[in-house]
Design an enzyme around this catalytic site. Sequence first.
Site, mmCIF file in Angstrom:
data_model
loop_
_atom_site.group_PDB
_atom_site.id
_atom_site.type_symbol
_atom_site.label_atom_id
_atom_site.label_comp_id
_atom_site.label_asym_id
_atom_site.label_seq_id
_atom_site.Cartn_x
_atom_site.Cartn_y
_atom_site.Cartn_z
ATOM 1 N N HIS A 106 -4.920 1.804 6.958
ATOM 2 C CA HIS A 106 -3.567 2.317 7.180
ATOM 3 C C HIS A 106 -3.242 3.443 6.199
ATOM 4 O O HIS A 106 -2.733 4.499 6.587
ATOM 5 C CB HIS A 106 -2.566 1.148 7.020
ATOM 6 C CG HIS A 106 -1.133 1.522 7.102
ATOM 7 N ND1 HIS A 106 -0.342 1.171 8.171
ATOM 8 C CD2 HIS A 106 -0.323 2.197 6.242
ATOM 9 C CE1 HIS A 106 0.893 1.631 7.962
ATOM 10 N NE2 HIS A 106 0.920 2.251 6.800
ATOM 11 N N GLU A 107 -3.566 3.235 4.925
ATOM 12 C CA GLU A 107 -3.251 4.240 3.898
ATOM 13 C C GLU A 107 -4.119 5.489 4.054
ATOM 14 O O GLU A 107 -3.639 6.612 3.857
ATOM 15 C CB GLU A 107 -3.380 3.651 2.492
ATOM 16 C CG GLU A 107 -2.449 2.481 2.207
ATOM 17 C CD GLU A 107 -0.999 2.726 2.553
ATOM 18 O OE1 GLU A 107 -0.515 3.880 2.469
ATOM 19 O OE2 GLU A 107 -0.311 1.762 2.929
ATOM 20 N N GLN A 134 2.794 9.947 1.218
ATOM 21 C CA GLN A 134 4.100 9.345 1.435
ATOM 22 C C GLN A 134 5.106 9.706 0.343
ATOM 23 O O GLN A 134 6.305 9.542 0.539
ATOM 24 C CB GLN A 134 3.989 7.825 1.517
ATOM 25 C CG GLN A 134 3.272 7.335 2.755
ATOM 26 C CD GLN A 134 3.124 5.841 2.721
ATOM 27 O OE1 GLN A 134 2.150 5.319 2.183
ATOM 28 N NE2 GLN A 134 4.096 5.137 3.281
ATOM 29 N N CYS A 146 5.359 -0.231 7.501
ATOM 30 C CA CYS A 146 5.083 0.942 6.668
ATOM 31 C C CYS A 146 6.321 1.301 5.866
ATOM 32 O O CYS A 146 7.438 1.290 6.400
ATOM 33 C CB CYS A 146 4.684 2.113 7.579
ATOM 34 S SG CYS A 146 4.291 3.630 6.699
ATOM 35 N N LEU A 147 6.123 1.630 4.593
ATOM 36 C CA LEU A 147 7.249 2.026 3.747
ATOM 37 C C LEU A 147 7.905 3.304 4.242
ATOM 38 O O LEU A 147 9.078 3.548 3.956
ATOM 39 C CB LEU A 147 6.793 2.185 2.289
ATOM 40 C CG LEU A 147 6.312 0.906 1.609
ATOM 41 C CD1 LEU A 147 5.804 1.210 0.210
ATOM 42 C CD2 LEU A 147 7.401 -0.148 1.582
ATOM 43 N N HIS A 193 -2.675 7.798 6.486
ATOM 44 C CA HIS A 193 -1.628 8.660 5.916
ATOM 45 C C HIS A 193 -2.219 9.946 5.340
ATOM 46 O O HIS A 193 -1.651 11.027 5.502
ATOM 47 C CB HIS A 193 -0.855 7.941 4.804
ATOM 48 C CG HIS A 193 0.227 7.053 5.299
ATOM 49 N ND1 HIS A 193 1.340 7.516 5.958
ATOM 50 C CD2 HIS A 193 0.378 5.714 5.207
ATOM 51 C CE1 HIS A 193 2.135 6.506 6.255
ATOM 52 N NE2 HIS A 193 1.564 5.390 5.815
ATOM 53 N N GLY A 250 0.834 -1.193 0.000
ATOM 54 C CA GLY A 250 0.000 0.000 0.000
ATOM 55 C C GLY A 250 0.866 1.239 0.000
ATOM 56 O O GLY A 250 2.006 1.213 0.480
#
Length: 168
Positions: free
Chosen positions: A133-134, A51, A91-92, A137, A46
């Site tokens: 989660h996304e 991000q 998470c990235l 962000h 994701g």
Amino acid sequence: MAKLDILEYPDPRLRTVAKPVAEVDDRIRTLAKDMLETMYDAPGIGLAASQVNVHERVIVVDVSEDQTDPHVFINPEYEKLGNTIEYQEGCLSIPGFYEQVSRSDKIRVTALNTKGETFEMEADDLLAICIQHEIDHLDGKLFVDYLSNLKRNRIRKKLEKQHRMAVS
């Protein structure tokens, strides 16, 4: 397509609340394609526009094993339908760290697709967790915000040290 740079915690730009997309045009479609390429390359499941330092409400998700089920959500909103479960998230933007987070195991999401059409879908398990989660962000929230101050500060300090070492 272009690979985009992913911001890393504690970069303050990750706290910017994303603005709704006014029009789904070629720029947004290109952004979504570039985000998918960046997510797959990372590798991740994701990615939110926030991000990659684009503060518009766009997320991409693909929880398939073979990267064959990409989803693009523009201006996504969701409602919780299921039970709250604990799930280990990564998470990235917070590379190398995984922690338990409580989220709904089933949601209904409403968004625009890349044609600008409204759609609705139900998601469960990993897909539901990833979408939540996304969307966090897009609201300037990170999974570390669900952790204790002690854990969050430990992660922040380790990443700051890694960033300093990478620069020197």
